[in-house]
Scaffold this motif. Structure first.
Motif, PDB file in Angstrom:
ATOM      1  N   ILE A   9      39.738  35.441  42.547  1.00  0.00           N
ATOM      2  CA  ILE A   9      40.542  35.177  41.352  1.00  0.00           C
ATOM      3  C   ILE A   9      39.821  35.711  40.127  1.00  0.00           C
ATOM      4  O   ILE A   9      40.420  36.351  39.266  1.00  0.00           O
ATOM      5  N   ARG A  10      38.534  35.476  40.069  1.00  0.00           N
ATOM      6  CA  ARG A  10      37.733  36.013  38.957  1.00  0.00           C
ATOM      7  C   ARG A  10      37.705  37.538  39.016  1.00  0.00           C
ATOM      8  O   ARG A  10      37.898  38.209  38.004  1.00  0.00           O
ATOM      9  N   ASP A  11      37.465  38.087  40.206  1.00  0.00           N
ATOM     10  CA  ASP A  11      37.393  39.550  40.346  1.00  0.00           C
ATOM     11  C   ASP A  11      38.694  40.220  39.921  1.00  0.00           C
ATOM     12  O   ASP A  11      38.666  41.230  39.202  1.00  0.00           O
ATOM     13  N   LEU A  12      39.828  39.682  40.347  1.00  0.00           N
ATOM     14  CA  LEU A  12      41.117  40.271  39.974  1.00  0.00           C
ATOM     15  C   LEU A  12      41.327  40.211  38.461  1.00  0.00           C
ATOM     16  O   LEU A  12      41.815  41.169  37.857  1.00  0.00           O
ATOM     17  N   ARG A  13      40.957  39.093  37.855  1.00  0.00           N
ATOM     18  CA  ARG A  13      41.097  38.953  36.406  1.00  0.00           C
ATOM     19  C   ARG A  13      40.199  39.955  35.689  1.00  0.00           C
ATOM     20  O   ARG A  13      40.631  40.652  34.773  1.00  0.00           O
ATOM     21  N   GLU A  14      38.957  40.055  36.128  1.00  0.00           N
ATOM     22  CA  GLU A  14      38.012  40.973  35.471  1.00  0.00           C
ATOM     23  C   GLU A  14      38.377  42.436  35.708  1.00  0.00           C
ATOM     24  O   GLU A  14      38.122  43.279  34.840  1.00  0.00           O
ATOM     25  N   ASP A  15      38.969  42.753  36.853  1.00  0.00           N
ATOM     26  CA  ASP A  15      39.420  44.125  37.114  1.00  0.00           C
ATOM     27  C   ASP A  15      40.414  44.592  36.055  1.00  0.00           C
ATOM     28  O   ASP A  15      40.498  45.775  35.749  1.00  0.00           O
ATOM     29  N   ARG A  16      41.183  43.661  35.522  1.00  0.00           N
ATOM     30  CA  ARG A  16      42.177  43.990  34.495  1.00  0.00           C
ATOM     31  C   ARG A  16      41.648  43.772  33.081  1.00  0.00           C
ATOM     32  O   ARG A  16      42.399  43.918  32.119  1.00  0.00           O
ATOM     33  N   ASP A  17      40.387  43.402  32.974  1.00  0.00           N
ATOM     34  CA  ASP A  17      39.771  43.100  31.674  1.00  0.00           C
ATOM     35  C   ASP A  17      40.521  42.000  30.934  1.00  0.00           C
ATOM     36  O   ASP A  17      40.663  42.044  29.717  1.00  0.00           O
ATOM     37  N   TRP A  18      40.994  41.022  31.674  1.00  0.00           N
ATOM     38  CA  TRP A  18      41.690  39.882  31.085  1.00  0.00           C
ATOM     39  C   TRP A  18      40.700  38.747  30.882  1.00  0.00           C
ATOM     40  O   TRP A  18      39.780  38.565  31.674  1.00  0.00           O
ATOM     41  N   THR A  19      40.918  37.977  29.848  1.00  0.00           N
ATOM     42  CA  THR A  19      40.089  36.807  29.589  1.00  0.00           C
ATOM     43  C   THR A  19      40.636  35.608  30.347  1.00  0.00           C
ATOM     44  O   THR A  19      41.796  35.601  30.779  1.00  0.00           O
ATOM     45  N   GLN A  20      39.804  34.593  30.460  1.00  0.00           N
ATOM     46  CA  GLN A  20      40.283  33.349  31.049  1.00  0.00           C
ATOM     47  C   GLN A  20      41.402  32.763  30.189  1.00  0.00           C
ATOM     48  O   GLN A  20      42.356  32.196  30.724  1.00  0.00           O
ATOM     49  N   GLN A  21      41.295  32.925  28.884  1.00  0.00           N
ATOM     50  CA  GLN A  21      42.336  32.404  27.996  1.00  0.00           C
ATOM     51  C   GLN A  21      43.673  33.086  28.264  1.00  0.00           C
ATOM     52  O   GLN A  21      44.717  32.440  28.277  1.00  0.00           O
ATOM     53  N   TYR A  22      43.646  34.408  28.494  1.00  0.00           N
ATOM     54  CA  TYR A  22      44.886  35.133  28.767  1.00  0.00           C
ATOM     55  C   TYR A  22      45.536  34.611  30.055  1.00  0.00           C
ATOM     56  O   TYR A  22      46.744  34.356  30.098  1.00  0.00           O
ATOM     57  N   TYR A  48      41.637  26.435  33.716  1.00  0.00           N
ATOM     58  CA  TYR A  48      41.563  27.695  34.464  1.00  0.00           C
ATOM     59  C   TYR A  48      40.121  28.007  34.851  1.00  0.00           C
ATOM     60  O   TYR A  48      39.839  28.398  35.986  1.00  0.00           O
ATOM     61  N   SER A  49      39.201  27.824  33.926  1.00  0.00           N
ATOM     62  CA  SER A  49      37.790  28.071  34.205  1.00  0.00           C
ATOM     63  C   SER A  49      37.303  27.187  35.348  1.00  0.00           C
ATOM     64  O   SER A  49      36.558  27.639  36.229  1.00  0.00           O
ATOM     65  N   ALA A  50      37.734  25.941  35.361  1.00  0.00           N
ATOM     66  CA  ALA A  50      37.353  25.017  36.438  1.00  0.00           C
ATOM     67  C   ALA A  50      37.905  25.487  37.779  1.00  0.00           C
ATOM     68  O   ALA A  50      37.262  25.309  38.819  1.00  0.00           O
ATOM     69  N   TYR A  51      39.080  26.095  37.774  1.00  0.00           N
ATOM     70  CA  TYR A  51      39.623  26.661  39.008  1.00  0.00           C
ATOM     71  C   TYR A  51      38.742  27.806  39.496  1.00  0.00           C
ATOM     72  O   TYR A  51      38.382  27.863  40.664  1.00  0.00           O
ATOM     73  N   GLU A  52      38.415  28.726  38.606  1.00  0.00           N
ATOM     74  CA  GLU A  52      37.598  29.886  38.996  1.00  0.00           C
ATOM     75  C   GLU A  52      36.244  29.461  39.547  1.00  0.00           C
ATOM     76  O   GLU A  52      35.720  30.081  40.453  1.00  0.00           O
ATOM     77  N   ASN A  53      35.678  28.426  38.962  1.00  0.00           N
ATOM     78  CA  ASN A  53      34.334  27.992  39.345  1.00  0.00           C
ATOM     79  C   ASN A  53      34.317  26.957  40.455  1.00  0.00           C
ATOM     80  O   ASN A  53      33.251  26.486  40.848  1.00  0.00           O
ATOM     81  N   GLY A  54      35.481  26.604  40.973  1.00  0.00           N
ATOM     82  CA  GLY A  54      35.551  25.681  42.086  1.00  0.00           C
ATOM     83  C   GLY A  54      35.323  24.227  41.713  1.00  0.00           C
ATOM     84  O   GLY A  54      35.114  23.396  42.583  1.00  0.00           O
ATOM     85  N   VAL A  55      35.367  23.914  40.417  1.00  0.00           N
ATOM     86  CA  VAL A  55      35.204  22.535  39.978  1.00  0.00           C
ATOM     87  C   VAL A  55      36.468  21.741  40.290  1.00  0.00           C
ATOM     88  O   VAL A  55      36.393  20.591  40.719  1.00  0.00           O
ATOM     89  N   ASN A  56      37.625  22.347  40.072  1.00  0.00           N
ATOM     90  CA  ASN A  56      38.918  21.727  40.365  1.00  0.00           C
ATOM     91  C   ASN A  56      39.617  22.523  41.460  1.00  0.00           C
ATOM     92  O   ASN A  56      39.559  23.751  41.467  1.00  0.00           O
ATOM     93  N   ALA A  57      40.293  21.819  42.340  1.00  0.00           N
ATOM     94  CA  ALA A  57      41.116  22.476  43.356  1.00  0.00           C
ATOM     95  C   ALA A  57      42.449  22.862  42.718  1.00  0.00           C
ATOM     96  O   ALA A  57      42.952  22.155  41.843  1.00  0.00           O
ATOM     97  N   MET A  58      42.986  23.980  43.146  1.00  0.00           N
ATOM     98  CA  MET A  58      44.268  24.442  42.614  1.00  0.00           C
ATOM     99  C   MET A  58      45.415  23.888  43.431  1.00  0.00           C
ATOM    100  O   MET A  58      45.320  23.775  44.660  1.00  0.00           O
TER     101      MET A  58
END
Length: 74
Positions: free
Chosen positions: A6-19, A31-41
């Protein structure tokens, strides 16, 4: 669970977590908690992220290395 794709796909597009959070209508911290595995989606969030990136939920979860989405059933 950590979701590196999820992080890799976002960064491939140069998108921010806010976007991404804005696209999903959620808070950036959530969203950040999802990427970092703190919260389950939820399944709905996983599906929405897969749709945004035109891939499958299985790809996001690391169950397949194929980025192409599955054909839709009609």
């Amino acid at each position: 669970m950590i979701y590196p794709r999820i992080r890799d796909l976002r960064e491939d597009r140069d998108w921010t977590q806010q976007y991404m959070a804005d696209l999903l209508h959620i808070n950036r911290r959530t969203y950040s908690a999802y990427e970092n595995g703190v919260n389950a989606m939820s399944p709905e969030i996983l599906r929405a992220i897969a749709d945004i990136h035109n891939t499958s939920v299985d790809y996001l979860l690391g169950r397949t290395d194929t980025r192409k989405p599955y054909p839709s059933k009609k």
